[in-house]
Design an enzyme around this catalytic site. Structure first.
Site, PDB file in Angstrom:
ATOM      1  N   THR A   1       8.886 -22.409  26.854  1.00 15.31           N
ATOM      2  CA  THR A   1       8.710 -23.997  26.575  1.00 15.31           C
ATOM      3  C   THR A   1       7.008 -24.605  26.649  1.00 15.31           C
ATOM      4  OG1 THR A   1       9.212 -24.570  28.702  1.00 15.31           O
ATOM      5  CG2 THR A   1      11.069 -24.380  27.047  1.00 15.31           C
TER       6      THR A   1
ATOM      7  N   ASP B   1      31.129 -16.122   5.714  1.00 11.23           N
ATOM      8  CA  ASP B   1      31.454 -16.383   7.126  1.00 11.23           C
ATOM      9  C   ASP B   1      30.384 -16.204   8.271  1.00 11.23           C
ATOM     10  OD1 ASP B   1      31.882 -13.741   7.507  1.00 11.23           O
ATOM     11  OD2 ASP B   1      33.764 -13.874   8.495  1.00 11.23           O
TER      12      ASP B   1
ATOM     13  N   ARG C   1      15.252 -11.799  30.452  1.00 13.62           N
ATOM     14  CA  ARG C   1      15.048 -12.890  31.545  1.00 13.62           C
ATOM     15  C   ARG C   1      16.007 -12.617  32.691  1.00 13.62           C
ATOM     16  NH1 ARG C   1      12.532 -17.701  27.995  1.00 13.62           N
ATOM     17  NH2 ARG C   1      13.811 -16.823  26.427  1.00 13.62           N
TER      18      ARG C   1
ATOM     19  N   LYS D   1       2.564 -21.312  43.828  1.00 12.31           N
ATOM     20  CA  LYS D   1       3.404 -22.304  43.771  1.00 12.31           C
ATOM     21  C   LYS D   1       4.487 -22.323  45.015  1.00 12.31           C
ATOM     22  CE  LYS D   1       4.426 -20.928  39.634  1.00 12.31           C
ATOM     23  NZ  LYS D   1       4.911 -21.042  38.351  1.00 12.31           N
TER      24      LYS D   1
END
Length: 314
Positions: A226, A40, A99, A195
């Site tokens: 990413t 399971d 994070r 930024k």
């Protein structure tokens, strides 16, 4: 000299290759244990050798699949605790769920603290990790934490690749200390990508603080997931006059479109450590891997012999 009868190293399924490399560095065999799943999906663990009174180290990053690897770690700790291990150290090269380390808006969790509580409650006596997403995560534990740095390993890898006309770049304000430490090792200047978003629904504007015109640059980060931030930063550096762009990071999560983005980016070489295993589909020519096994092996040796670990933080 390590007493092989008193130190034991075990691993789950997260990164057996790294565990074997650390064992080889220490000249200690990997502990005999079985970590699998019931039909399971529940994790089961069987420790197949005595650990009574031993100094035990579990080597297991909580990387993808993070929930399975975290549960394996917790169950391994529980099994060893119930088997009367003398001391249990969780060696977590990549600390997952880091994070979310603070509340930035209402009704958010602090998962870094939750995982710290789980590890402690399971029975860990010590944690050894590398480049935590935020340094304050050490304070979430009520047990000793040895916070190693991957910066020296990455910086030394670049020694033969750089010249005087090289600048170390932080991809954001938050990474300035990391970039400064990296630059100090190589005796290089630094620059910072700033930024800002002028107003809602307006795209970010990136500026470079520092001189990179006609310079080779090395982008330094801790986690690349990413790869959107680091590849965009590389483009900005090119736009501001950089000649060649290199990049490095301690933790190569590389999920979603990361590999495609790196492959198609202006980054010429991307150097990562093996805190997270790199699957075959992620092994592209631009990516080079350097091993953290020697530094973790030395940390384990020093902890076992009750020697100072602080020298490894420098």
């Amino acid at each position: 000299m390590l007493d092989k009868g008193q130190i034991k190293l075990f691993s789950g399924n997260a990164h057996r290759k790294l565990a074997e490399a650390i064992c080889k560095e220490l000249n200690v065999p990997c502990g005999n244990c079985e970590v699998g799943k019931f039909s399971d999906g529940e994790v089961f663990v069987n420790i197949a050798e005595t650990v009574r009174g031993c100094d035990v180290f579990i080597i297991q990053p909580t990387s993808t699949p993070v929930n399975d690897n975290l549960m394996e770690t917790l169950i391994l700790i529980d099994a060893l605790k119930r088997a009367s291990a003398g001391r249990i150290s969780a060696v977590i090269p990549y600390y997952g769920y880091a994070r979310q380390d603070r509340k930035t808006k209402a009704r958010e969790p602090i998962t870094a603290k939750l995982v710290a509580n789980l590890l402690t409650q399971a029975g860990a006596d010590r944690v050894v990790s590398m480049d935590l997403h935020a340094g304050q995560i050490q304070g979430y534990f009520d047990i000793p934490v040895d916070h190693l740095s991957g910066v020296p390993i990455l910086a030394n890898h670049f020694k033969d690749l750089i010249g005087e006309e090289t600048v170390v770049v932080s991809p954001d304000i938050g990474g300035v200390v990391r970039a400064r430490n990296f630059a100090n090792i190589l005796d290089l200047p630094i620059a910072i990508i700033e930024k800002r978003r002028p107003k809602a629904n307006v795209s970010e504007v990136m500026n470079v603080i520092g001189d990179i015109q006609d310079k080779n640059v090395i982008l330094v980060d801790d986690i690349v997931d990413t790869a959107g931030t680091i590849t965009k930063a590389a483009e900005v550096l090119k736009d501001f006059g950089a000649k060649r762009v290199y990049a490095c990071a301690t933790h190569a999560v590389l999920s979603g479109p990361a590999i495609e983005r790196i492959e198609n980016s202006v980054i010429e070489k991307f150097v990562v450590t093996d805190t997270i295993p790199l699957t075959d589909e992620k092994k592209i020519d631009k990516i080079e891997v350097v091993s953290v096994a020697p530094i973790f092996a030395e940390a384990i040796r020093r902890i076992h012999l009750n020697e100072s670990v602080s020298i490894l933080f420098d």
